[in-house]
Design an enzyme around this catalytic site. Structure first.
Site, PDB file in Angstrom:
ATOM      1  N   ALA A 298     -33.448   5.401  33.908  1.00 48.64           N
ATOM      2  CA  ALA A 298     -34.316   6.421  33.301  1.00 48.64           C
ATOM      3  C   ALA A 298     -34.985   7.341  34.313  1.00 48.64           C
ATOM      4  O   ALA A 298     -35.498   8.397  33.943  1.00 48.64           O
ATOM      5  CB  ALA A 298     -35.393   5.737  32.447  1.00 48.64           C
ATOM      6  N   ALA A 299     -34.992   6.953  35.605  1.00 47.81           N
ATOM      7  CA  ALA A 299     -35.681   7.791  36.591  1.00 47.81           C
ATOM      8  C   ALA A 299     -34.735   8.776  37.267  1.00 47.81           C
ATOM      9  O   ALA A 299     -35.140   9.519  38.163  1.00 47.81           O
ATOM     10  CB  ALA A 299     -36.354   6.908  37.639  1.00 47.81           C
TER      11      ALA A 299
ATOM     12  N   ILE B  56     -30.274  12.472  35.039  1.00 46.55           N
ATOM     13  CA  ILE B  56     -30.063  12.515  33.585  1.00 46.55           C
ATOM     14  C   ILE B  56     -31.199  11.782  32.889  1.00 46.55           C
ATOM     15  O   ILE B  56     -31.748  12.250  31.884  1.00 46.55           O
ATOM     16  CB  ILE B  56     -28.718  11.849  33.201  1.00 46.55           C
ATOM     17  CG1 ILE B  56     -27.558  12.640  33.780  1.00 46.55           C
ATOM     18  CG2 ILE B  56     -28.582  11.721  31.680  1.00 46.55           C
ATOM     19  CD1 ILE B  56     -26.213  11.910  33.728  1.00 46.55           C
TER      20      ILE B  56
ATOM     21  N   ASP C 255     -35.452   1.319  35.410  1.00 50.89           N
ATOM     22  CA  ASP C 255     -34.749   1.798  36.609  1.00 50.89           C
ATOM     23  C   ASP C 255     -35.102   0.878  37.761  1.00 50.89           C
ATOM     24  O   ASP C 255     -36.009   0.032  37.627  1.00 50.89           O
ATOM     25  CB  ASP C 255     -35.139   3.260  36.939  1.00 50.89           C
ATOM     26  CG  ASP C 255     -34.054   3.993  37.730  1.00 50.89           C
ATOM     27  OD1 ASP C 255     -33.682   3.528  38.828  1.00 50.89           O
ATOM     28  OD2 ASP C 255     -33.567   5.035  37.253  1.00 50.89           O
TER      29      ASP C 255
ATOM     30  N   ARG D 141     -21.212  12.256  41.401  1.00 51.24           N
ATOM     31  CA  ARG D 141     -20.225  12.764  42.372  1.00 51.24           C
ATOM     32  C   ARG D 141     -20.824  13.778  43.328  1.00 51.24           C
ATOM     33  O   ARG D 141     -21.793  14.457  42.998  1.00 51.24           O
ATOM     34  CB  ARG D 141     -19.124  13.532  41.629  1.00 51.24           C
ATOM     35  CG  ARG D 141     -18.137  12.713  40.952  1.00 51.24           C
ATOM     36  CD  ARG D 141     -16.923  13.541  40.626  1.00 51.24           C
ATOM     37  NE  ARG D 141     -17.097  14.462  39.510  1.00 51.24           N
ATOM     38  CZ  ARG D 141     -16.230  15.426  39.220  1.00 51.24           C
ATOM     39  NH1 ARG D 141     -15.175  15.622  39.996  1.00 51.24           N
ATOM     40  NH2 ARG D 141     -16.409  16.194  38.164  1.00 51.24           N
TER      41      ARG D 141
ATOM     42  N   ASN E 183     -20.311   2.061  40.713  1.00 54.86           N
ATOM     43  CA  ASN E 183     -20.810   2.045  39.333  1.00 54.86           C
ATOM     44  C   ASN E 183     -20.251   0.898  38.483  1.00 54.86           C
ATOM     45  O   ASN E 183     -20.891   0.460  37.524  1.00 54.86           O
ATOM     46  CB  ASN E 183     -20.535   3.394  38.668  1.00 54.86           C
ATOM     47  CG  ASN E 183     -21.407   4.493  39.262  1.00 54.86           C
ATOM     48  OD1 ASN E 183     -22.320   4.213  40.045  1.00 54.86           O
ATOM     49  ND2 ASN E 183     -21.146   5.733  38.902  1.00 54.86           N
TER      50      ASN E 183
ATOM     51  N   ASN F 282     -20.257   7.142  35.128  1.00 54.57           N
ATOM     52  CA  ASN F 282     -18.843   7.388  35.431  1.00 54.57           C
ATOM     53  C   ASN F 282     -18.256   6.330  36.363  1.00 54.57           C
ATOM     54  O   ASN F 282     -19.002   5.698  37.110  1.00 54.57           O
ATOM     55  CB  ASN F 282     -18.716   8.765  36.110  1.00 54.57           C
ATOM     56  CG  ASN F 282     -18.539   9.866  35.090  1.00 54.57           C
ATOM     57  OD1 ASN F 282     -17.792   9.728  34.143  1.00 54.57           O
ATOM     58  ND2 ASN F 282     -19.238  10.973  35.306  1.00 54.57           N
TER      59      ASN F 282
ATOM     60  N   ASP G 138     -18.432  16.917  26.664  1.00 52.28           N
ATOM     61  CA  ASP G 138     -17.148  17.626  26.641  1.00 52.28           C
ATOM     62  C   ASP G 138     -17.050  18.546  25.423  1.00 52.28           C
ATOM     63  O   ASP G 138     -16.500  19.648  25.494  1.00 52.28           O
ATOM     64  CB  ASP G 138     -15.998  16.612  26.648  1.00 52.28           C
ATOM     65  CG  ASP G 138     -16.011  15.777  27.919  1.00 52.28           C
ATOM     66  OD1 ASP G 138     -16.309  16.341  28.981  1.00 52.28           O
ATOM     67  OD2 ASP G 138     -15.759  14.565  27.835  1.00 52.28           O
TER      68      ASP G 138
ATOM     69  N   HIS H  88     -12.686  10.861  29.674  1.00 48.59           N
ATOM     70  CA  HIS H  88     -13.691  11.728  30.302  1.00 48.59           C
ATOM     71  C   HIS H  88     -13.443  11.812  31.805  1.00 48.59           C
ATOM     72  O   HIS H  88     -14.169  11.238  32.605  1.00 48.59           O
ATOM     73  CB  HIS H  88     -15.113  11.221  30.003  1.00 48.59           C
ATOM     74  CG  HIS H  88     -16.159  12.070  30.673  1.00 48.59           C
ATOM     75  ND1 HIS H  88     -16.450  13.359  30.259  1.00 48.59           N
ATOM     76  CD2 HIS H  88     -16.938  11.844  31.753  1.00 48.59           C
ATOM     77  CE1 HIS H  88     -17.377  13.872  31.047  1.00 48.59           C
ATOM     78  NE2 HIS H  88     -17.689  12.977  31.966  1.00 48.59           N
TER      79      HIS H  88
END
Ligand SMILES: NC(=O)c1ccc[n+]([C@@H]2O[C@H](COP(=O)([O-])OP(=O)(O)OC[C@H]3O[C@@H](n4cnc5c(N)ncnc54)[C@H](O)[C@@H]3O)[C@@H](O)[C@H]2O)c1
Ligand SMILES: O=C(O)C[C@H](O)C(=O)O
Length: 313
Positions: free
Chosen positions: A9-10, A13, A34, A81, A94, A119, A150, A178
């Site tokens: 959450a921090a 996004i 987080d 990225r 991830n 991702n 998307d 994705h």
């Protein structure tokens, strides 16, 4: 009464997503988790004068408290990225993050609806699924890879070439997965655009899409909430085709073949996936693009599945 946990959450996004969900009148509780900075984010967001309660959960020892009793879990935790990287280059970091978070979901809120943003979504969703399967709590109707961005992008990009259309009213199906060529907007005449790469390049090392993704994730979460509250809602997502084997027949015939996961339009219900919405016939050009996407997706999915098997959860 809907409780939502945001894991990560921090982050870039997580922060705007927390803000947007604090503004959603249907959310009654917002649990922010987080490994860093989350007390400040939660204190800040909690002063917004909407009725929901915000709580802060810092570090792994507080993950269980963040998840206990929630209806929806949204996961933007993980690294983004930099220019020159593919989403798959994020796998090594991830994959482990999503595995750990999925283990905690299995323990503390096994019936929650889960949306994975981290991702590479094509692999992190199978990882989460394998963890939940190993712990005996997997329900393919309740696990989603968030691919709303998307569809948001596809409608905005069409407006760039047709300025008279209302971008927010356009509904362009985007199928596949994705990443790169696995994102297949069903717009047979469109020039390909790689929206994620454009943002990564423009941010020049400072991250990838955060604000448009927060908007897309807030839209996804709102769709899930409206479905829980009994509304008829269709939202795109990367889901297991086992969630609706009958509905998936059409998608398999378009070129998804025997793939386990695919991004599709989903009619949401109280339990998550209610129905996979059939995609109208595709052009030969689109069918070819789906074939290319499916070959890449098979590799991404297998990579996620074998990661969890090697780790012996
Ligand atoms: N699905 C999509 O359409 C889409 C769109 C944009 C970005 N993403 C992905 O979302 C992810 C996050 O992007 P961002 O820009 O917010 O990154 P960010 O680095 O700004 O934020 C990530 C946050 O996750 C936290 N985090 C890391 N490990 C954690 C763990 N084990 N538990 C809890 N929190 C943890 C970090 O502390 C950080 O606050 C990336 O993997 C990115 O590629 C997906
Ligand atoms: O492109 C990225 O790495 C982030 C995200 O997947 C996006 O589509 O913007």
């Amino acid at each position: 009464m809907v409780s939502v946990a945001i894991l990560g959450a921090a982050g870039g996004i997580g922060q705007p997503l927390s803000l947007l969900l604090k503004m959603n009148p249907h959310v009654t509780r917002l649990n922010l988790y987080d490994l860093v900075n989350v007390p400040g984010v939660a204190a800040d967001i909690s002063h917004i004068n909407t009725n929901s309660t915000v709580s802060s959960h810092l570090d792994k020892q507080n993950l269980g408290a963040a998840l206990t009793g929630v209806d929806i879990v949204i996961i933007p935790a993980g690294v983004p990225r930099k220019p020159g990287m593919t989403r798959d280059d994020l796998f090594n970091i991830n994959a482990g993050i999503v595995r750990t978070l999925a283990e905690a979901i299995a323990d503390y809120c096994p019936t929650a609806i889960v949306g994975v943003i981290s991702n590479p979504v094509n692999s992190t969703v199978p990882i989460a699924a394998e963890v939940l399967k190993a712990r005996g709590v997997y329900n393919p109707k309740r696990l989603f890879g968030v691919t709303s961005l998307d569809v948001v992008r596809a409608s905005r990009f069409v407006r760039d070439i047709r300025p008279t259309v209302d971008a927010s009213a356009l509904r362009i199906p985007v199928v596949g997965g994705h990443s790169g060529t696995t994102i297949v907007p069903l717009l047979s005449l469109a020039e390909p655009r790689f929206g994620g790469d454009e943002v990564v390049q423009a941010k020049a090392g400072a991250g990838s899409a955060t604000l448009s993704m927060a908007y897309a994730a807030a839209r996804f979460t709102d769709s899930v909430i409206r479905a829980i509250n009994g509304e008829d809602v269709v939202e795109p997502a990367f889901v297991s085709l086992d969630a609706d084997p009958h509905g998936a027949e059409n998608i398999r015939a378009l070129g998804a073949g025997s793939l386990e996961y695919f991004a599709v339009p989903v009619q949401l219900g109280k339990e998550g996936v209610q129905r996979i919405v059939p995609v109208p016939s595709v052009t030969p050009f689109e069918r070819k693009a789906i074939g290319v996407a499916s070959a890449e997706l098979q590799k991404n999915i297998s990579k996620g599945v074998s990661f969890t098997q090697k780790a012996k959860i």
